[in-house]
Design an enzyme around this catalytic site. Sequence first.
Site, PDB file in Angstrom:
ATOM      1  N   GLU A  62       0.831  -1.218   0.000  1.00  0.00           N
ATOM      2  CA  GLU A  62       0.000   0.000   0.000  1.00  0.00           C
ATOM      3  C   GLU A  62       0.862   1.263   0.000  1.00  0.00           C
ATOM      4  O   GLU A  62       0.523   2.244  -0.647  1.00  0.00           O
ATOM      5  CB  GLU A  62      -0.968  -0.006   1.189  1.00  0.00           C
ATOM      6  CG  GLU A  62      -2.145  -0.957   1.025  1.00  0.00           C
ATOM      7  CD  GLU A  62      -2.976  -0.687  -0.231  1.00  0.00           C
ATOM      8  OE1 GLU A  62      -3.051   0.459  -0.695  1.00  0.00           O
ATOM      9  OE2 GLU A  62      -3.542  -1.660  -0.778  1.00  0.00           O
ATOM     10  N   TYR A 145      -7.047   6.510   3.723  1.00  0.00           N
ATOM     11  CA  TYR A 145      -7.109   5.452   2.704  1.00  0.00           C
ATOM     12  C   TYR A 145      -6.216   4.271   3.083  1.00  0.00           C
ATOM     13  O   TYR A 145      -6.657   3.117   3.066  1.00  0.00           O
ATOM     14  CB  TYR A 145      -6.707   5.988   1.311  1.00  0.00           C
ATOM     15  CG  TYR A 145      -6.479   4.836   0.379  1.00  0.00           C
ATOM     16  CD1 TYR A 145      -7.571   4.157  -0.164  1.00  0.00           C
ATOM     17  CD2 TYR A 145      -5.194   4.338   0.126  1.00  0.00           C
ATOM     18  CE1 TYR A 145      -7.386   3.029  -0.950  1.00  0.00           C
ATOM     19  CE2 TYR A 145      -5.000   3.223  -0.653  1.00  0.00           C
ATOM     20  CZ  TYR A 145      -6.094   2.581  -1.199  1.00  0.00           C
ATOM     21  OH  TYR A 145      -5.913   1.458  -1.958  1.00  0.00           O
ATOM     22  N   ASP A 163      -9.935   4.929  -3.011  1.00  0.00           N
ATOM     23  CA  ASP A 163      -8.875   5.504  -3.840  1.00  0.00           C
ATOM     24  C   ASP A 163      -9.504   6.025  -5.141  1.00  0.00           C
ATOM     25  O   ASP A 163     -10.725   6.062  -5.287  1.00  0.00           O
ATOM     26  CB  ASP A 163      -7.778   4.465  -4.117  1.00  0.00           C
ATOM     27  CG  ASP A 163      -8.251   3.330  -5.011  1.00  0.00           C
ATOM     28  OD1 ASP A 163      -9.479   3.264  -5.307  1.00  0.00           O
ATOM     29  OD2 ASP A 163      -7.421   2.516  -5.438  1.00  0.00           O
TER      30      ASP A 163
END
Length: 378
Positions: A62, A145, A163
């Site tokens: 990520e 996020y 996203d």
Amino acid sequence: MDGMDGMKIERGLLGAEFKAPAAESPAGLGPLRAALLDWYDQSGRELPWRAEPSPYRAVVSEFMLQQTQIATVLPYFDSFLKRFPDFESLASASEADVVAAWSGLGYYRRARLLRRAAEAVWRDHGGGLPADAEALRALPGFGPYTAAAVGSIALGLPLAAVDGNIRRVMSRLFMIAGAGESARVEAAARAALDPGRPGDWNQALMDLGAMVCRPRDPDCAACPVVAFCAAKRANRVGEFPAARPAPATVRVRETAVAVLRGGALLLLLRAASGSFAGMWELPRSDNRSNPLLAAPGPTETLESLTGMRVASFEKVGSARSVFTHHRIETELHRGRARAGAKRLAPSHEAAKCFTPAEIAELPIGRAQRRLVAMLGEF
Ligand code: SF4
């Protein structure tokens, strides 16, 4: 513009009247969830961090994927994992080593924050990710996020990750655009989240946005949720999401200087905060403060950054690079010096001469490495 509005009842989704997701009952969204998750189980992307899932691999992937395409991340992921296989090895590594392993991936602040996050996991949470949203968001580099993506994928927490891909899919599925778009998309994502498989649900939406519901030219004929899509039903897919004006391109002129002492090249280390923090680079300056002027010359550039003077410079050549919305044209000049830096501007915290073999191991950005390569042998 038409659109989902808070708790308002809309027409379209699921055939008859559709309550906005904020008011939707879990049962009403069941067929949509089943259709998307079935598609994901059969057609989702095969990615290295999905093949052997672990909290650590989810965190590293990520961070790498922030502002970066999957195709760019793939060559870096395995080598980074080999160098730093777990939270412990990353937490105990030096920042310079982590930034060097990140070299070429860009946005180096992520590398420093990732190392600090590993340190916090190791020091404050016994080496495992904390299993609640608030504690995740408190980790360095974890915005809403990243906390939602990692929390749902690695820990099964019911958190909706929003996203760019998911934003676009939500906007089209539920015809959300106009005032309050961002908050309404997030409310829709929270309501639509499959509580039984939150990580898979988020990843299924990401894959749908990347593979099918693309920004331009969405492949609605192949879409597993076409039967539930309000924008498709209204024949208005092109209107969602609402276009946002792109930031204007800024042209920048830059001067970089290559100062050679013996068989070594002078590089400066950027200070620990701001762009390119912790990276080595050639002394350089540009005309960003006044685009109407030319960039400072090589003598002025070197003196303002290091207090050094060299007898003469020769122009090596020019190179172009892009950084966010800046189009940068760099003129590279070469000179020779007998003494080192006398002082340093606040933008930098060290100056040192390196041989080519040493430079190969340093954390240096891609554009800077290209400039060094233009020097050939030295
Ligand atoms: Fe996107 Fe088309 Fe699928 Fe709607 S039907 S979600 S617009 S690909």
